[in-house]
Design a protein around this motif. Structure first.
Motif, mmCIF file in Angstrom:
data_model
loop_
_atom_site.group_PDB
_atom_site.id
_atom_site.type_symbol
_atom_site.label_atom_id
_atom_site.label_comp_id
_atom_site.label_asym_id
_atom_site.label_seq_id
_atom_site.Cartn_x
_atom_site.Cartn_y
_atom_site.Cartn_z
ATOM 1 N N SER A 84 5.024 16.085 14.756
ATOM 2 C CA SER A 84 4.255 17.031 15.570
ATOM 3 C C SER A 84 2.807 17.006 15.078
ATOM 4 C CB SER A 84 4.820 18.443 15.410
ATOM 5 O OG SER A 84 4.580 18.905 14.092
ATOM 6 N N SER A 85 1.892 17.557 15.849
ATOM 7 C CA SER A 85 0.494 17.613 15.391
ATOM 8 C C SER A 85 0.393 18.398 14.092
ATOM 9 C CB SER A 85 -0.398 18.242 16.464
ATOM 10 O OG SER A 85 -0.746 17.252 17.396
ATOM 11 N N GLU A 86 1.192 19.458 13.942
ATOM 12 C CA GLU A 86 1.189 20.237 12.693
ATOM 13 C C GLU A 86 1.601 19.343 11.516
ATOM 14 O OE1 GLU A 86 4.137 23.314 12.630
ATOM 15 O OE2 GLU A 86 3.512 24.047 10.656
ATOM 16 N N ALA A 87 2.616 18.496 11.732
ATOM 17 C CA ALA A 87 3.080 17.613 10.649
ATOM 18 C C ALA A 87 2.055 16.526 10.337
ATOM 19 C CB ALA A 87 4.419 16.991 11.028
ATOM 20 N N VAL A 88 1.347 16.042 11.360
ATOM 21 C CA VAL A 88 0.304 15.035 11.111
ATOM 22 C C VAL A 88 -0.787 15.653 10.242
ATOM 23 C CG1 VAL A 88 -1.518 13.622 12.158
ATOM 24 C CG2 VAL A 88 0.718 13.771 13.269
ATOM 25 N N ASP A 89 -1.129 16.904 10.528
ATOM 26 C CA ASP A 89 -2.298 17.509 9.887
ATOM 27 C C ASP A 89 -1.993 18.198 8.550
ATOM 28 O OD1 ASP A 89 -3.822 16.575 11.964
ATOM 29 O OD2 ASP A 89 -3.554 18.371 13.184
ATOM 30 N N THR A 90 -0.718 18.273 8.164
ATOM 31 C CA THR A 90 -0.401 18.934 6.900
ATOM 32 C C THR A 90 -0.862 18.081 5.707
ATOM 33 O OG1 THR A 90 1.400 19.765 5.514
ATOM 34 C CG2 THR A 90 1.932 17.940 6.918
ATOM 35 N N ALA A 91 -1.164 18.776 4.602
ATOM 36 C CA ALA A 91 -1.601 18.060 3.389
ATOM 37 C C ALA A 91 -0.483 17.179 2.822
ATOM 38 C CB ALA A 91 -2.063 19.058 2.339
ATOM 39 N N ARG A 92 0.748 17.459 3.173
ATOM 40 C CA ARG A 92 1.873 16.621 2.722
ATOM 41 C C ARG A 92 1.853 15.228 3.336
ATOM 42 N NH1 ARG A 92 6.602 19.000 0.946
ATOM 43 N NH2 ARG A 92 6.892 21.218 1.303
ATOM 44 N N ASN A 93 1.171 15.114 4.473
ATOM 45 C CA ASN A 93 1.161 13.827 5.170
ATOM 46 C C ASN A 93 0.098 12.932 4.539
ATOM 47 O OD1 ASN A 93 1.164 11.682 6.907
ATOM 48 N ND2 ASN A 93 0.134 12.770 8.575
ATOM 49 N N ALA A 101 7.858 17.111 -1.798
ATOM 50 C CA ALA A 101 8.089 15.975 -0.895
ATOM 51 C C ALA A 101 6.822 15.600 -0.134
ATOM 52 C CB ALA A 101 9.203 16.303 0.090
ATOM 53 N N ILE A 102 6.685 14.301 0.114
ATOM 54 C CA ILE A 102 5.545 13.818 0.898
ATOM 55 C C ILE A 102 6.055 13.179 2.194
ATOM 56 C CG2 ILE A 102 4.044 13.469 -1.085
ATOM 57 C CD1 ILE A 102 4.674 10.445 -0.901
ATOM 58 N N ILE A 103 5.164 13.186 3.181
ATOM 59 C CA ILE A 103 5.431 12.486 4.442
ATOM 60 C C ILE A 103 4.524 11.260 4.464
ATOM 61 C CG2 ILE A 103 5.231 12.631 6.962
ATOM 62 C CD1 ILE A 103 5.588 15.691 6.656
ATOM 63 N N MET A 104 5.086 10.139 4.907
ATOM 64 C CA MET A 104 4.270 8.933 5.061
ATOM 65 C C MET A 104 4.526 8.343 6.440
ATOM 66 S SD MET A 104 4.840 7.261 1.272
ATOM 67 C CE MET A 104 3.670 5.913 1.491
ATOM 68 N N HIS A 105 3.569 7.547 6.893
ATOM 69 C CA HIS A 105 3.669 6.916 8.217
ATOM 70 C C HIS A 105 2.732 5.717 8.191
ATOM 71 C CE1 HIS A 105 3.556 6.279 12.533
ATOM 72 N NE2 HIS A 105 4.358 7.306 12.753
ATOM 73 N N PRO A 106 3.163 4.560 8.719
ATOM 74 C CA PRO A 106 2.269 3.393 8.666
ATOM 75 C C PRO A 106 1.126 3.459 9.675
ATOM 76 C CG PRO A 106 4.288 2.841 9.841
ATOM 77 C CD PRO A 106 4.464 4.244 9.317
ATOM 78 N N GLY A 107 1.247 4.368 10.673
ATOM 79 C CA GLY A 107 0.279 4.403 11.754
ATOM 80 C C GLY A 107 0.493 3.234 12.700
ATOM 81 N N PRO A 108 0.044 3.315 13.925
ATOM 82 C CA PRO A 108 -0.482 4.521 14.572
ATOM 83 C C PRO A 108 0.653 5.499 14.909
ATOM 84 C CG PRO A 108 -0.405 2.680 16.135
ATOM 85 C CD PRO A 108 0.017 2.127 14.827
ATOM 86 N N LEU A 156 -0.794 9.828 5.313
ATOM 87 C CA LEU A 156 -1.175 8.690 6.164
ATOM 88 C C LEU A 156 -2.586 8.179 5.846
ATOM 89 C CD1 LEU A 156 -1.009 6.760 8.606
ATOM 90 C CD2 LEU A 156 -1.446 8.694 10.083
ATOM 91 N N LEU A 157 -3.555 9.090 5.722
ATOM 92 C CA LEU A 157 -4.926 8.612 5.491
ATOM 93 C C LEU A 157 -5.123 8.139 4.044
ATOM 94 C CD1 LEU A 157 -6.974 11.079 7.716
ATOM 95 C CD2 LEU A 157 -6.270 8.724 8.204
ATOM 96 N N TYR A 158 -4.343 8.707 3.122
ATOM 97 C CA TYR A 158 -4.370 8.177 1.751
ATOM 98 C C TYR A 158 -3.849 6.742 1.762
ATOM 99 C CZ TYR A 158 -3.851 7.786 -3.258
ATOM 100 O OH TYR A 158 -3.981 7.358 -4.567
ATOM 101 N N GLN A 159 -2.784 6.503 2.552
ATOM 102 C CA GLN A 159 -2.236 5.143 2.678
ATOM 103 C C GLN A 159 -3.314 4.188 3.207
ATOM 104 O OE1 GLN A 159 1.320 7.096 4.840
ATOM 105 N NE2 GLN A 159 1.970 4.986 4.587
ATOM 106 N N LEU A 208 0.842 -1.209 0.000
ATOM 107 C CA LEU A 208 0.000 0.000 0.000
ATOM 108 C C LEU A 208 0.871 1.249 0.000
ATOM 109 C CD1 LEU A 208 -0.508 1.652 2.958
ATOM 110 C CD2 LEU A 208 -1.426 -0.590 3.546
ATOM 111 N N ASP A 209 2.060 1.155 0.591
ATOM 112 C CA ASP A 209 2.987 2.287 0.532
ATOM 113 C C ASP A 209 3.493 2.497 -0.893
ATOM 114 O OD1 ASP A 209 2.735 2.687 3.270
ATOM 115 O OD2 ASP A 209 4.435 1.395 3.756
ATOM 116 N N LEU A 210 3.807 1.395 -1.569
ATOM 117 C CA LEU A 210 4.258 1.496 -2.962
ATOM 118 C C LEU A 210 3.149 2.079 -3.831
ATOM 119 C CD1 LEU A 210 6.072 -1.955 -3.320
ATOM 120 C CD2 LEU A 210 7.166 0.287 -3.109
ATOM 121 N N PHE A 211 1.917 1.648 -3.587
ATOM 122 C CA PHE A 211 0.774 2.188 -4.347
ATOM 123 C C PHE A 211 0.715 3.703 -4.172
ATOM 124 C CE2 PHE A 211 -3.598 3.516 -4.916
ATOM 125 C CZ PHE A 211 -4.035 2.789 -6.008
ATOM 126 N N THR A 212 0.839 4.148 -2.916
ATOM 127 C CA THR A 212 0.748 5.578 -2.607
ATOM 128 C C THR A 212 1.862 6.351 -3.310
ATOM 129 O OG1 THR A 212 -0.248 5.040 -0.475
ATOM 130 C CG2 THR A 212 0.750 7.232 -0.679
#
Ligand code: CP
Length: 313
Positions: free
Chosen positions: A274-283, A259-266, A285-288, A143-147
């Motif tokens: 940071s909360s700012e980094a979680v909430d940025t459009a670059r992140n 550049a994009i930020i990714m994270h597998p969660g949680p 995570l929810l697309y993943q 799913l990361d590769l897909f993203t």
């Protein structure tokens, strides 16, 4: 639609580059299905899929469950509290018991590396590894590769930094070799205490610091600090870790424009992001997470030989 070259997906290396591309292309079709009002296909009607999750999971388990339902398979969920493992049943006995019930596909998450292989030796069903100890998490890598492919349209030449708890990360164990096999350049970034004994085995460059590599990265893949798998304290404090390796306001401003930020969660908010980094459009995570349903539908479909008419319905 072709077929995979493997019967089971235990390690990302079970899939050739051609297999990976087939999964990603098939997942794109299923992603379109998931955007419809009616998201259900008859493709796997009559097939039995067991989610054998003997370790906690939100994303992987739920997305496999949704994927099975959307393909009309009969899905069964087993957790530690609902399985006889709490009474001391061995994994071999659990596998043979499920085999006696003629299951078609089992997805297993287990705290011990190699558990999915044990199932292949004791069952006729196809087996997918949903995460085994510190070893592998191949569907997360897919799913990361897909993203990444949806965002950049390619893997060749991309600079990917995987940052954090490399030593305990089954996500990195699957993602780093897949990315290098597909032509991306991977750098693992961590303090020496959070690196495995031979990080070169991942096929990646190694950096003990984030700042010197940050500005070249197209993908900044942040790993969770896995406090439940860390036997000794490899970090002075989480605050110190966040200062040296976390993404916050200053490092966000230094990222490449695309550049994009990714994270597998949680996510541990305030530690790796940071909360700012979680909430940025670059992140992404929810697309993943969203891609995870389509990718798992694709994998089930390809392993179980779903019919083409079902995909088109
Ligand atoms: N990414 C991932 O494996 O999350 P879960 O532990 O919630 O399944």
């Amino acid at each position: 639609m072709g077929a995979l070259s493997c019967e089971h997906v235990l390690n990302i290396q079970d899939l050739s580059n051609a297999d990976i591309m087939l999964v990603l292309d098939t997942a794109r079709s299923f992603k379109e299905v998931n955007e419809r009002t009616i998201k259900k296909l008859p493709t796997l009607r009559g097939r039995t899929v067991v989610n054998l999750f003997l370790e906690p999971s939100t994303r992987t388990r739920t997305s496999f469950e949704i994927a099975a339902k959307r393909l009309s398979a009969d899905g069964i969920n087993m957790s530690p509290s609902t399985s006889a493992t709490v009474k001391g049943e061995s994994l071999v006995d659990t596998a043979q018991t499920l085999d006696a019930m003629d299951c078609d596909l089992v997805i297993i998450r287990h705290r011990y590396a190699g558990s999915p292989y044990v199932l292949t030796q004791n069952m006729r069903a196809h087996i997918i590894n949903g995460g085994d100890g510190k070893h592998q998490h191949p569907t997360q890598a897919l799913l990361d590769l897909f993203t990444i492919r949806e965002k950049f349209g390619r893997f060749e030449g991309l600079e990917v930094g995987i940052v954090g708890d490399i030593a305990h990360s089954r996500v990195c164990g699957s993602l780093a070799p897949a990315l290098t096999a597909l032509g991306a350049r991977v750098t693992v970034v961590a303090p020496p205490t959070l690196l495995p004994a031979c990080p070169e085995a991942l096929g990646a460059d190694v950096s003990f610091e984030l700042d010197p590599v940050l500005e070249k990265l197209d993908v900044v893949y942040m790993l969770r600090i896995q406090q439940e798998r860390i036997e000794q304290s490899p970090l002075p404090t989480l605050r110190e870790y966040a200062r040296l390796y976390g993404i916050g306001t200053d490092r966000l401003a230094r990222l490449k424009e695309e550049a994009i930020i990714m994270h597998p969660g949680p996510v541990n908010r305030g530690v790796e992001l940071s909360s700012e980094a979680v909430d940025t459009a670059r992140n992404l995570l929810l697309y993943q997470v969203n891609a995870g349903v389509a990718v798992r539908m694709a994998l089930m479909y390809l392993l179980l030989g779903g019919d083409k008419d079902g995909l088109a319905a």
